[in-house]
Design an enzyme around this catalytic site. Structure first.
Site, mmCIF file in Angstrom:
data_model
loop_
_atom_site.group_PDB
_atom_site.id
_atom_site.type_symbol
_atom_site.label_atom_id
_atom_site.label_comp_id
_atom_site.label_asym_id
_atom_site.label_seq_id
_atom_site.Cartn_x
_atom_site.Cartn_y
_atom_site.Cartn_z
ATOM 1 N N ALA A 4 25.179 35.231 63.013
ATOM 2 C CA ALA A 4 24.912 34.059 62.180
ATOM 3 C C ALA A 4 23.827 33.224 62.855
ATOM 4 O O ALA A 4 23.649 33.269 64.074
ATOM 5 C CB ALA A 4 26.186 33.249 61.992
ATOM 6 N N GLY A 33 28.123 37.930 63.289
ATOM 7 C CA GLY A 33 28.078 38.196 61.860
ATOM 8 C C GLY A 33 27.454 39.528 61.523
ATOM 9 O O GLY A 33 27.765 40.120 60.482
ATOM 10 N N GLU A 79 30.169 42.007 61.944
ATOM 11 C CA GLU A 79 31.081 41.813 60.817
ATOM 12 C C GLU A 79 30.510 42.414 59.531
ATOM 13 O O GLU A 79 31.254 42.988 58.729
ATOM 14 C CB GLU A 79 31.357 40.315 60.643
ATOM 15 C CG GLU A 79 32.207 39.748 61.775
ATOM 16 C CD GLU A 79 32.298 38.236 61.747
ATOM 17 O OE1 GLU A 79 33.413 37.712 61.600
ATOM 18 O OE2 GLU A 79 31.241 37.574 61.870
ATOM 19 N N GLU A 127 31.251 35.367 69.770
ATOM 20 C CA GLU A 127 31.425 33.979 69.304
ATOM 21 C C GLU A 127 32.080 33.074 70.334
ATOM 22 O O GLU A 127 31.749 31.880 70.426
ATOM 23 C CB GLU A 127 32.248 33.964 68.007
ATOM 24 C CG GLU A 127 31.503 34.439 66.775
ATOM 25 C CD GLU A 127 31.576 35.942 66.571
ATOM 26 O OE1 GLU A 127 31.151 36.422 65.495
ATOM 27 O OE2 GLU A 127 32.070 36.651 67.483
#
Length: 260
Positions: free
Chosen positions: A66, A111, A114, A134
């Site tokens: 992200a 992300g 993911e 993270e």
């Protein structure tokens, strides 16, 4: 449709979706996720597309995570909305009727990992790096990583990955079952497209039903899951493609599936 951060190309029955923000290693911000959502909706409605490949622009990253600069100013409420947006889009990818192959051409962190986990099949180049870093930022995986990772690898290993923020090279990711294959970087897209073409040549309805059986069955106990399989097996027998496939087999010729 024109997007700032997503490229979508069709090659016969294949769709190739590219996250196109190479200057920031294809990091995901709100705009990119919304565009990805629109692209996924477009693919879902396209009966000509039988297989989807998702990759990242450039040679360094699939998706590096992200967008941290974007996340820096988010309030807790905005962070929840951002998380739910990512979860919604990745669930749509996971539940696309077409199989989705992740062509992991570099960093797939946070992300990005993911996103790869929301795909059906993951193919990594030799220079790929995967992980969920993270906790290094004082936050947690928010796009489904805490749930999909333990479903792909064992829960204890998933916790190790999430707690330590360790980065895994392609071979290590392959050993733990996080990726299906590792190939040289120069061969990655050809490998993925060849696999996609093999899938596209099969009965398209049968492939979609197989995906549905696996995805939905994983959320059921075994008795309910195999009953669901029997229902989908019956659905396949109601199609023209079933008649074509069996007739072609008995006649020792190649089937010509019509997606009906």
């Amino acid at each position: 449709m024109g997007w700032n951060n997503i490229l979508l190309e069709k090659e016969d029955n294949l769709a190739v979706m590219t996250i196109n923000r190479p200057k920031v290693l294809n990091a995901l911000n709100g705009e990119t996720l919304r565009e990805l959502d629109e692209a996924v909706e477009q693919i879902a409605a396209d009966d000509e597309v039988r297989v989807v490949i998702i990759t990242g622009a450039g040679e360094k990253a699939f998706v590096a995570g992200a967008d941290i600069a974007f996340m820096q100013t988010l309030t807790p409420l905005e962070a929840r909305q951002f998380s739910r947006l990512g979860q919604k889009v990745f669930s749509k990818i996971e539940n696309l009727p077409q199989p989705v192959i992740a062509a992991i051409n570099g960093f797939a962190l946070g992300g990005g990992c993911e996103l790869a986990m929301a795909c059906d099949i993951r193919i990594a180049s030799e220079n790929a790096k995967l992980g969920q870093p993270e906790v290094n930022l004082g936050i947690i995986a928010g796009f489904g990583g805490t749930q999909r990772l333990p479903r792909l690898v064992n829960p204890g290993l998933a916790k190790e990955i999430l707690f330590t923020a360790d980065m895994y090279d392609a071979e290590a990711a392959h050993r733990i079952g996080l990726v299906n294959h590792v190939v040289p970087a120069a061969e990655l897209m050809n490998f993925c497209k060849n696999m996609a073409r093999r899938i596209a040549a099969r009965g398209p309805i049968a492939v979609r039903l197989s995906k549905e059986a696996v995805n939905e069955g994983l959320e059921m106990d075994l008795e309910k899951a195999i009953a669901h399989e029997a229902d989908l097996f019956a659905v396949a027998f109601a199609t023209e493609d079933r008649n074509e496939g069996i007739s072609a087999f008995l006649a020792k010729k190649k089937p010509e599936f019509k997606n009906k």
